[in-house]
Write an enzyme that holds these catalytic residues in place. Structure first.
Site, short mmCIF file in Angstrom:
data_model
loop_
_atom_site.label_atom_id
_atom_site.label_comp_id
_atom_site.label_asym_id
_atom_site.label_seq_id
_atom_site.Cartn_x
_atom_site.Cartn_y
_atom_site.Cartn_z
N SER A 71 65.32 14.25 40.93
CA SER A 71 66.34 14.50 40.78
C SER A 71 67.39 15.26 40.03
O SER A 71 68.50 16.12 39.43
CB SER A 71 68.24 13.44 40.39
OG SER A 71 67.69 13.04 39.51
N THR A 204 71.51 13.46 37.11
CA THR A 204 71.19 14.84 36.24
C THR A 204 70.37 14.34 34.61
O THR A 204 71.05 13.03 34.23
CB THR A 204 72.94 14.79 35.80
OG1 THR A 204 73.09 15.33 36.97
CG2 THR A 204 72.79 16.07 34.98
N THR A 222 70.66 19.37 36.39
CA THR A 222 70.28 18.75 38.10
C THR A 222 69.99 19.32 38.96
O THR A 222 70.66 21.11 39.25
CB THR A 222 71.30 17.92 37.81
OG1 THR A 222 71.67 17.00 38.97
CG2 THR A 222 72.58 19.20 38.24
N ARG A 232 77.80 23.44 47.89
CA ARG A 232 78.67 21.93 46.60
C ARG A 232 78.14 22.76 45.14
O ARG A 232 77.19 22.39 45.00
CB ARG A 232 78.44 20.75 46.94
CG ARG A 232 79.00 19.75 46.24
CD ARG A 232 78.11 19.20 45.18
NE ARG A 232 78.39 17.78 44.43
CZ ARG A 232 77.88 17.39 43.57
NH1 ARG A 232 76.75 18.37 42.95
NH2 ARG A 232 78.55 16.10 42.83
N THR A 255 76.70 11.57 33.71
CA THR A 255 76.27 11.63 34.69
C THR A 255 76.35 10.75 35.86
O THR A 255 77.29 9.92 34.82
CB THR A 255 74.76 11.42 34.63
OG1 THR A 255 73.84 11.47 35.39
CG2 THR A 255 74.62 9.57 33.86
N GLY A 256 76.09 11.62 37.17
CA GLY A 256 76.70 9.92 38.08
C GLY A 256 77.57 10.89 39.52
O GLY A 256 77.01 11.98 39.31
#
Length: 344
Positions: A71, A204, A222, A232, A255-256
């Site tokens: 990722s 990330t 990321t 995006r 992060t997430g």
């Protein structure tokens, strides 16, 4: 009376439990997830006399090379057209300067390019094809970010009728078929039942470094959300969302699910809580609680550290994600150490 004071202070130091002292020592490096080589690299930079910004750049850059969890860096998280693009930012807590790139193509070292935005421009954020052209002018080579792994991820997704994806209110029905999509004439709103992201597909790297003098730097890198709509941009390269650094207060990194988290500027908010004297762990928890009110099922976590070297983390508890792992390096630890918090 002065010798007596000295003795009293020495006694206090001896009798203070280690746990009380372990929360606060500088320098400190803290980063999201169990990305050990990133933590080791950043810590080594500090030990060799590098700056806090150097440590952040090299630490996050290590994850780009290692392709941490698929990722970060090249060869992961292909978008809807099968292309891998990168987002990154770096922030100097002394000057409040930020360098960031988003939707970066064909250049592997995204956080390195972000650092050059600080050093060679008066801008903060460069995006897309133009960011790639800037990178080449700065001496970065054009390289293919696609790998057999990312191509197979893309192929599997196409074979699963392009599920999951990030469209809504379109025809054909985006929950059962691939596009190209068009907007519906009449929009019908339906509440999302849960985060479309699995807890393993968007990790990330976010890093905060507090120097020996309390100087703060932070950064992120990321390759974004897998199967994202091309163009995006998530929270990672946005100052105050992906990370934030202020040498008068502290630093934080998130992060997430960036599409949700960026709406709340969680890293900025956490630093502001710490500025008011809030303990870093509590500051992190308050940020998560704030987002929970609007998106109770979001996937996300945040790390926080203040200028004394105190640190903490918090995460939102959802099925499959009940604990958050992160790395800490400090003089009180013999080596970079993985730590865990229970989600709230």
């Amino acid at each position: 009376g002065r010798p007596g004071v000295t003795v009293a202070l020495l006694l206090l130091a001896v009798l203070t439990p280690a746990s009380a002292a372990s929360a606060a020592a500088v320098p400190v490096v803290i980063n999201t997830w169990a990305f050990r080589t990133a933590a080791e690299t950043a810590w080594r930079v500090l030990e060799l006399g590098g700056s806090e910004l150097d440590a952040v750049e090299r630490g996050c850059g290590q994850c780009e090379v290692d392709q941490c969890d698929g990722s970060v860096g090249y060869g992961g998280s292909p978008d809807e057209s099968g292309e891998t693009t990168l987002d990154a930012m770096i922030m100097d807590g002394n000057t409040m300067e930020v360098g960031a790139v988003a939707d970066l193509r064909r250049v592997k070292n995204a956080i390195g390019v972000a650092r050059k935005v600080i050093e060679y421009t008066k801008h903060t954020l460069l995006v897309g094809e133009s960011a790639s052209l800037f990178a080449v002018r700065m001496g970065f080579p054009y390289e293919d970010l696609t790998t057999q792994k990312s191509l197979s991820l893309y192929s599997e997704w196409l074979n699963q009728s392009c599920q999951p994806n990030y469209w809504k209110n379109v025809v054909p029905d985006s929950s059962t078929s691939c596009g190209p999509y068009k907007r519906r004439e009449e929009v019908t709103y339906k509440e999302e039942t849960s985060s479309q992201r699995s807890v393993r597909n968007h990790d990330t790297i976010g890093m905060v470094v507090i120097g020996a003098s309390g100087t703060v730097a932070s950064g992120t890198s990321t390759n974004g959300a897998i199967h994202k709509i091309p163009g995006r941009v998530g929270d990672s390269p946005i100052a105050g969302a992906g990370s934030y650094a202020d040498s008068t207060a502290g630093g934080a990194a998130a992060t997430g699910d960036g599409d949700i988290m960026m709406r709340f500027l969680p890293s900025y908010q956490a630093v502001e809580y710490m500025r008011m004297g809030t303990d870093p762990t509590v500051a992190c928890q308050k940020v998560i609680s704030r987002i929970q009110k609007y998106a109770p099922k979001f996937f996300g976590a945040i790390i926080c550290a203040n200028t004394t070297g105190s640190y903490g983390a918090a995460c939102n508890k959802i099925p499959g994600f009940t604990q958050f792992h992160f790395m800490v390096s400090s003089p009180l630890l013999s080596r970079p150490t993985e730590q865990v918090v229970d989600c709230i």
